[in-house]
Design a protein around this motif. Structure first.
Motif, PDB file in Angstrom:
ATOM      1  N   LYS A 104       0.964  -1.173  -0.166  1.00 52.08           N
ATOM      2  CA  LYS A 104      -0.198   0.084  -0.236  1.00 52.08           C
ATOM      3  C   LYS A 104       0.776   1.269  -0.247  1.00 52.08           C
ATOM      4  CE  LYS A 104      -3.804  -2.165   1.837  1.00 52.08           C
ATOM      5  NZ  LYS A 104      -5.353  -1.611   3.129  1.00 52.08           N
ATOM      6  N   TYR A 174      -7.855 -12.246  -2.207  1.00 47.79           N
ATOM      7  CA  TYR A 174      -9.589 -12.182  -3.095  1.00 47.79           C
ATOM      8  C   TYR A 174     -10.449 -13.216  -1.478  1.00 47.79           C
ATOM      9  CZ  TYR A 174      -8.632  -9.569  -7.145  1.00 47.79           C
ATOM     10  OH  TYR A 174      -8.635  -7.877  -7.695  1.00 47.79           O
ATOM     11  N   ARG A 269      -2.962 -10.160 -14.409  1.00 49.10           N
ATOM     12  CA  ARG A 269      -4.286  -9.068 -14.479  1.00 49.10           C
ATOM     13  C   ARG A 269      -4.794  -8.293 -13.140  1.00 49.10           C
ATOM     14  NH1 ARG A 269      -9.578 -12.117 -17.082  1.00 49.10           N
ATOM     15  NH2 ARG A 269      -8.974 -10.380 -16.744  1.00 49.10           N
ATOM     16  N   HIS A 270      -4.086  -8.701 -12.271  1.00 46.99           N
ATOM     17  CA  HIS A 270      -4.734  -8.450 -10.250  1.00 46.99           C
ATOM     18  C   HIS A 270      -3.877  -7.670 -10.318  1.00 46.99           C
ATOM     19  CE1 HIS A 270      -8.770 -11.203 -10.999  1.00 46.99           C
ATOM     20  NE2 HIS A 270      -7.584 -11.790 -11.358  1.00 46.99           N
ATOM     21  N   LYS A 272      -2.084  -4.719 -10.576  1.00 46.90           N
ATOM     22  CA  LYS A 272      -2.757  -3.287 -10.128  1.00 46.90           C
ATOM     23  C   LYS A 272      -4.045  -3.200  -9.158  1.00 46.90           C
ATOM     24  CE  LYS A 272      -1.209  -1.686 -14.887  1.00 46.90           C
ATOM     25  NZ  LYS A 272      -1.820  -0.814 -15.843  1.00 46.90           N
ATOM     26  N   LYS A 273      -4.239  -4.289  -8.740  1.00 44.44           N
ATOM     27  CA  LYS A 273      -6.219  -3.705  -7.754  1.00 44.44           C
ATOM     28  C   LYS A 273      -5.342  -4.405  -6.651  1.00 44.44           C
ATOM     29  CE  LYS A 273      -8.808  -4.864 -11.714  1.00 44.44           C
ATOM     30  NZ  LYS A 273      -9.608  -5.997 -12.081  1.00 44.44           N
ATOM     31  N   GLU A 276      -5.795  -1.805  -3.464  1.00 41.87           N
ATOM     32  CA  GLU A 276      -6.937  -1.673  -3.148  1.00 41.87           C
ATOM     33  C   GLU A 276      -7.689  -2.676  -2.659  1.00 41.87           C
ATOM     34  OE1 GLU A 276      -9.303  -0.731  -6.247  1.00 41.87           O
ATOM     35  OE2 GLU A 276      -7.513   0.790  -7.206  1.00 41.87           O
ATOM     36  N   VAL A 277      -7.444  -3.981  -2.895  1.00 42.44           N
ATOM     37  CA  VAL A 277      -8.352  -5.150  -2.429  1.00 42.44           C
ATOM     38  C   VAL A 277      -7.953  -4.964  -0.767  1.00 42.44           C
ATOM     39  CG1 VAL A 277      -8.821  -7.349  -2.957  1.00 42.44           C
ATOM     40  CG2 VAL A 277      -9.114  -5.601  -4.605  1.00 42.44           C
TER      41      VAL A 277
END
Length: 278
Positions: A104, A174, A269-270, A272-273, A276-277
């Motif tokens: 983060k 996730y 695919r994930h 960059k997220k 946030e997650v």
């Protein structure tokens, strides 16, 4: 995949520091330190040898042409690669969640976290394999001559394990239930892999049962397990002092490539997220 490789190549110091942190932090403030990397597999070897060799009396084959007939080293030839595989999965799976604050606050290639975990385990795994090679040599096997073949198989298993760990690291971000599910899965997977028993026992039961689905037998389904083939690739040069079957080599190469490609694709695919997650 090319983008991820380029990013990691541009951050060698970061990867080196993260790997060093993993190596030093794993056994920090312990009396034995890195010796625990040897104590753990040796303790498992003693337990499994006592149960499966003396109590259950599981028969093992004689190494051909090495002539070896020793349950402990037969076991270690499968136990060490399996331990590395599971440790890479577990460490990689928790690498993103365990470094939540770092992700983060700082911009860096996130794949460096599961990769540094895998590299740190290669360090301890290499020590274990060297000890095994010495033990095999003292028992009369010509395993040292097969060191180049063993190194190649280690590289293939590294790619396979790292690819799976990339996928699990994302899944664990996730769904935190992932680590619990994988724990159960690896327990079942362990006994579905010929580590404490030879594949000949499965073949015997398969012949008794006959075809299960069309012409497919229990043994055919059993051999779909990639770790069954990887264990075979390790035992052939180490325990038998022979080349592993070509079909098993190609099977492991295919699994390694597919694992890395799919793992990198899912992670990219994930990536960059993740902040946030988390």
């Amino acid at each position: 995949m090319i983008t991820m490789v380029r990013e990691l190549r541009q951050a060698p110091e970061l990867l080196t520091n993260l790997t060093r942190r993993e190596v030093k932090g794993k056994y920090k403030r312990t009396v034995l330190g890195q010796l625990w990397s040897l104590v753990n597999p040796l303790a498992q070897m003693l337990i499994f040898t006592a149960v499966f060799s003396f109590v259950l009396r599981v028969p093992i084959p004689t190494g051909n042409p090495s002539g070896l007939h020793n349950f402990a080293v037969f076991l270690l030839c499968g136990l060490l690669p399996w331990g590395f595989f599971v440790n890479v999965l577990n460490g990689g799976m928790g690498s993103l969640v365990g470094n939540e604050n770092l992700i983060k606050k700082v911009a860096f290639p996130r794949a460096a976290l599961p990769l540094s975990n895998a590299f740190s385990l290669v360090f301890s795994w290499s020590i274990e394999m060297v000890v095994l090679l010495v033990a095999l040599t003292l028992l009369g096997a010509a395993s040292l001559l097969w060191t180049p073949a063993v190194v190649v198989v280690m590289a293939l298993l590294f790619l396979f394990a790292f690819g799976v760990s990339l996928m699990l690291s994302v899944a664990n971000v996730y769904f935190r239930d992932t680590q619990h599910f994988v724990g159960i899965l690896t327990q079942a997977w362990f006994y579905a892999t010929p580590i404490v028993y030879p594949t000949s026992l499965v073949l015997e039961q398969s012949d008794k049962l006959g075809p299960l689905l069309g012409s497919w037998t229990l043994y055919d389904f059993y051999r779909l397990n990639p770790m069954e083939r990887f264990v075979e690739l390790f035992r052939a040069p180490l325990y038998d002092n022979a080349w592993p079957p070509l079909d098993s080599v190609l099977y492991c190469v295919a699994w390694s490539l597919v694992s890395v490609v799919v793992g990198v694709w899912v992670f990219s695919r994930h990536e960059k997220k993740l902040a946030e997650v988390l």
